[in-house]
Each structure stands twice: as structure tokens, then as C-alpha cells.
Motif scaffolding. Sequence first.
Motif, PDB file in Angstrom:
ATOM      1  N   GLY A  51       0.825  -1.198   0.000  1.00 16.66           N
ATOM      2  CA  GLY A  51       0.000   0.000   0.000  1.00 16.66           C
ATOM      3  C   GLY A  51       0.860   1.250   0.000  1.00 16.66           C
ATOM      4  O   GLY A  51       2.048   1.211  -0.330  1.00 16.66           O
ATOM      5  N   GLU A  52       0.237   2.356   0.386  1.00 18.40           N
ATOM      6  CA  GLU A  52       0.908   3.652   0.304  1.00 18.40           C
ATOM      7  C   GLU A  52       1.627   4.005   1.603  1.00 18.40           C
ATOM      8  O   GLU A  52       2.855   4.040   1.653  1.00 18.40           O
ATOM      9  N   GLU A  58      -3.487   2.253  11.651  1.00 18.89           N
ATOM     10  CA  GLU A  58      -2.244   1.500  11.491  1.00 18.89           C
ATOM     11  C   GLU A  58      -1.157   2.081  12.396  1.00 18.89           C
ATOM     12  O   GLU A  58      -0.361   1.350  12.987  1.00 18.89           O
ATOM     13  N   PRO A  64       0.122  -2.733   9.067  1.00 18.15           N
ATOM     14  CA  PRO A  64      -0.562  -2.159   7.905  1.00 18.15           C
ATOM     15  C   PRO A  64      -2.007  -2.636   7.746  1.00 18.15           C
ATOM     16  O   PRO A  64      -2.354  -3.755   8.160  1.00 18.15           O
ATOM     17  N   HIS A 169      -6.586   1.176  -5.026  1.00 15.28           N
ATOM     18  CA  HIS A 169      -6.400   1.185  -3.577  1.00 15.28           C
ATOM     19  C   HIS A 169      -7.761   1.013  -2.889  1.00 15.28           C
ATOM     20  O   HIS A 169      -8.742   1.631  -3.315  1.00 15.28           O
TER      21      HIS A 169
HETATM   22  N1  URA Z   1      -3.691   2.700   3.454  1.00 11.07           N
HETATM   23  C1  URA Z   1      -2.486   2.247   3.064  1.00 11.07           C
HETATM   24  O1  URA Z   1      -2.026   2.519   1.973  1.00 11.07           O
HETATM   25  N2  URA Z   1      -1.807   1.485   3.913  1.00 11.07           N
HETATM   26  C2  URA Z   1      -2.265   1.136   5.113  1.00 11.07           C
HETATM   27  O2  URA Z   1      -1.577   0.417   5.828  1.00 11.07           O
HETATM   28  C3  URA Z   1      -3.532   1.618   5.497  1.00 11.07           C
HETATM   29  C4  URA Z   1      -4.233   2.405   4.654  1.00 11.07           C
END
Ligand code: URA
Length: 199
Positions: A51-52, A58, A64, A169
Motif C-alpha cells: 500500500g501507500e 495503522e 498495515p 487502492h
Molecule cells: N492505506 C495504506 O495505503 N496502507 C495502510 O496500511 C492503510 C491504509
Amino acid sequence: AGDARDLAATAATLEELEGLLARFESCALRFTAKNLVFADGNPQARVMFVGEAPGADEDRVGKPFMGRSGQLLDRMMAAIGLDRTNAYVGNVVPWRPPGNRNPTPQELATCKPFIERQIALADPDILVCLGGVATQALAGTKDGILKSRGRWFPYRTDKREIRLLATLHPAYLLRQPLQKRLAWRDFRALRAALDAGRP
Ligand code: URA
């Protein structure tokens, strides 16, 4: 970023890499974040999701995809037989940007050697990039995610070439639920690729 790369390369295991990050002070985000958010799931898995950056949930938990995006990700994974025992999960940036702003290009550049090392050490068969930030950071494309999603890119670690799938996402899907049908296509392609790769 050169010294971050040299530093990341010294980690021989994921535990060592997490330890290095815990002591790394060259990314300003670490000073506003509550916790380092390194990974969740099974590092032995054949598939890794990236993810980002962590959000508030988190940051609090230190893992995450724990909040609403994570719940949606878990449901999407479950639909193709995946969960955190047979998938590994990380982020391109391991600290929460204040107020959930996007990571800056500089923060992304500083953290990139660590996620690259994390991928190389986990050595999955398939890397799934969730959203445009992860895709642009790792797939070597400048295309927006609506153009790059559903595409497979080669991804080179220092060990071998693996396949990278770009998809939407979950946070975007929470805002644009009709787009879930596109993500569903990508997840079915992911399932097929995992099945095809099985001996
Ligand atoms: N969005 C993300 O990209 N990563 C995370 O861990 C939670 C939300």
C-alpha cells in the motif's frame, strides 16, 4: 537516499530490516508517527501486497491495513482465498504522514530502498501494488492508476524478476464503490496467476 540504500542492503533478514528502520532517523515522518508500521501477514507467502502509507489506525496498532481500508482489503483477499496467513502486506512508506496527507516525493525517495529490500527479502512470486503511489514507486510507470490497473509489470529484485500487478487502492474503492468491479477483475487475474504458478 544513497546511504539509505547502502543501509538497507546490510539487512540479511526481514527482522534486521525492521530493526534498521526502527533506528533510521533520516525520514522526518518517524518523528510525528506513533509507531513504525513494517508489515503484517506471512513473509513466506507467494503474494505480497504493498500500500501507500499507514493511516491513524495503522499508526496506533503498528501494522498495515488495520482500519476501514484494511477491512475492505481483507474481504477482497478472502474472495480469492487469501488472508494474512497466506499473504504478506507492507507499505511503501512505513510511517504515517501527518493528517494522512500523501507522502512527499522526498519521503518516498528516502523510504524506497527499504521497501525494495523488504520485497527482495520476502521474495514473493507476485507483488500487488495497491493504488497509484505504490504503483508509481515500484512499477516504473508515471501513468495514473486508472490507466495502469490490471496491468502486469516486470519487477526486478536483486535476486530475480517477479511479476507486479497494479490495482486500485481500497481507500479509493470506499469512496468510489462502483469501481470495485475493476478491482474484482484484477483480483480474479491475481487468483488465476497464483493458480497457474502452482506446481
Ligand atoms: N492505506 C495504506 O495505503 N496502507 C495502510 O496500511 C492503510 C491504509
